[in-house]
Scaffold this active site. Structure first.
Site, short mmCIF file in Angstrom:
data_model
loop_
_atom_site.label_atom_id
_atom_site.label_comp_id
_atom_site.label_asym_id
_atom_site.label_seq_id
_atom_site.Cartn_x
_atom_site.Cartn_y
_atom_site.Cartn_z
N GLY A 43 -13.80 17.13 98.64
CA GLY A 43 -14.50 17.36 99.91
C GLY A 43 -14.18 16.36 101.00
CB CYS A 44 -12.09 13.32 101.13
SG CYS A 44 -12.83 12.49 99.70
CB THR A 45 -9.68 17.51 103.52
OG1 THR A 45 -8.69 16.74 102.82
CG2 THR A 45 -9.03 18.20 104.72
#
Length: 295
Positions: free
Chosen positions: A182-184
């Site tokens: 989920g970092c992007t």
């Protein structure tokens, strides 16, 4: 007090290191100086240790070059104790101990990039509200040192595990680590709502323990208009005792968000983050609720 046995003559680097920091008070002093507690009385109050023991441990750490003793008052003479370059090199040791404690003492031994709301780890992050972020600098994605707290009424520091320009650059099994993915999405959500944060008087900074060149490649690929900061030396992580996990031999920040005002006081601490887009909205709501002047 029992006579302390010196290990200085041992031919093992572990034994010689323990000769300097093998007593729990010494590592706790390093922990608290990393958090911005520098004066004798403040250290004694924080640690609950006797003046005699604290005096002995501070002397040991100064003699070992871990702390420097710097005057801040002449009459009467008073001193502050600050980490040297040698002392800051102990921060990964502290974070490794914290991660081990979170995982194996207070946790169940499973690797995870998040926590439960009722965990002691979450309580530690929530307790940051009302405390001040110590003075420190981190490298940005251009390799320039900068204060993580911007010269605006508020700064949003969203801490994330890792983000890469190419999906095949992630460590093996990354998607199977709870909370790692989920970092992007998080960075792009802040990118898309950046104008709203700016209008509310806030600067956005992303923070991970990646190298600046990795962060720059990701920022360019996703066209981010705010800087990513590298805590590869774990200075911010140690200062705030932020939760971490290890993957591919690297300590990585668990996903959390801090809203900090211009006086470095933490107003909001979001952790654990289970809904990334909702966390971005929550950060913006907290800033708008506090008002542009922090009143």
């Amino acid at each position: 007090m029992p006579q302390r046995t010196s290990l200085a003559g041992a031919d093992c680097a572990i034994a010689q290191a323990l000769d300097v920091v093998g007593d729990w008070w010494t590592l706790l002093i390093v922990r608290d100086t990393a958090r911005g507690v520098h004066r004798f009385d403040a250290l004694q109050e924080e640690l609950g240790v006797s003046r005699k023991v604290l005096t002995e441990r501070l002397r040991l750490l100064v003699d070992a070059g871990v702390l420097s003793r710097e005057p801040y008052q002449d009459r009467p003479p008073r001193y502050e104790y600050r980490l040297t370059r040698r002392g800051r090199a102990l921060l990964p040791v502290l974070i490794a101990l914290q991660d081990w404690g979170d995982t194996w003492v207070m946790g169940d031994g499973e690797m995870t990039a998040t926590a439960t709301e009722a965990s002691k780890e979450a309580a530690r992050v929530h307790a940051l509200v009302g405390t001040r972020l110590p003075e420190l600098q981190l490298l940005d994605y251009d390799g320039v040192l900068r204060d993580p707290v911007a010269d605006t009424p508020y700064t949003v520091l969203y801490c994330f595990p890792s983000a890469y320009a190419r999906r095949d650059a992630y460590p093996p099994g990354w998607s199977e680590i709870p909370g790692a993915s989920g970092c992007t999405l998080e960075s792009c959500t802040y990118r898309d709502q950046l104008a709203e944060f700016t209008a509310a008087g806030a600067t956005v900074h992303g923070v991970s323990t990646q190298r600046p060149d990795e962060q720059r490649a990701f920022a360019d690929a996703e066209r981010l208009l705010f800087p990513l900061l590298s805590d590869a030396e774990l200075e911010l992580t140690a200062a705030l005792r932020l939760p971490t996990f290890r993957a591919a031999g690297t300590s990585r920040l668990k996903r959390l968000t801090l809203v900090v005002d211009g006086d470095r006081t933490i107003h909001e601490a979001l952790y654990p983050i289970t809904d990334i887009e909702a966390s971005v909205r929550a950060a913006l709501t907290a800033i708008r609720r506090a008002g542009p002047a922090g009143e």
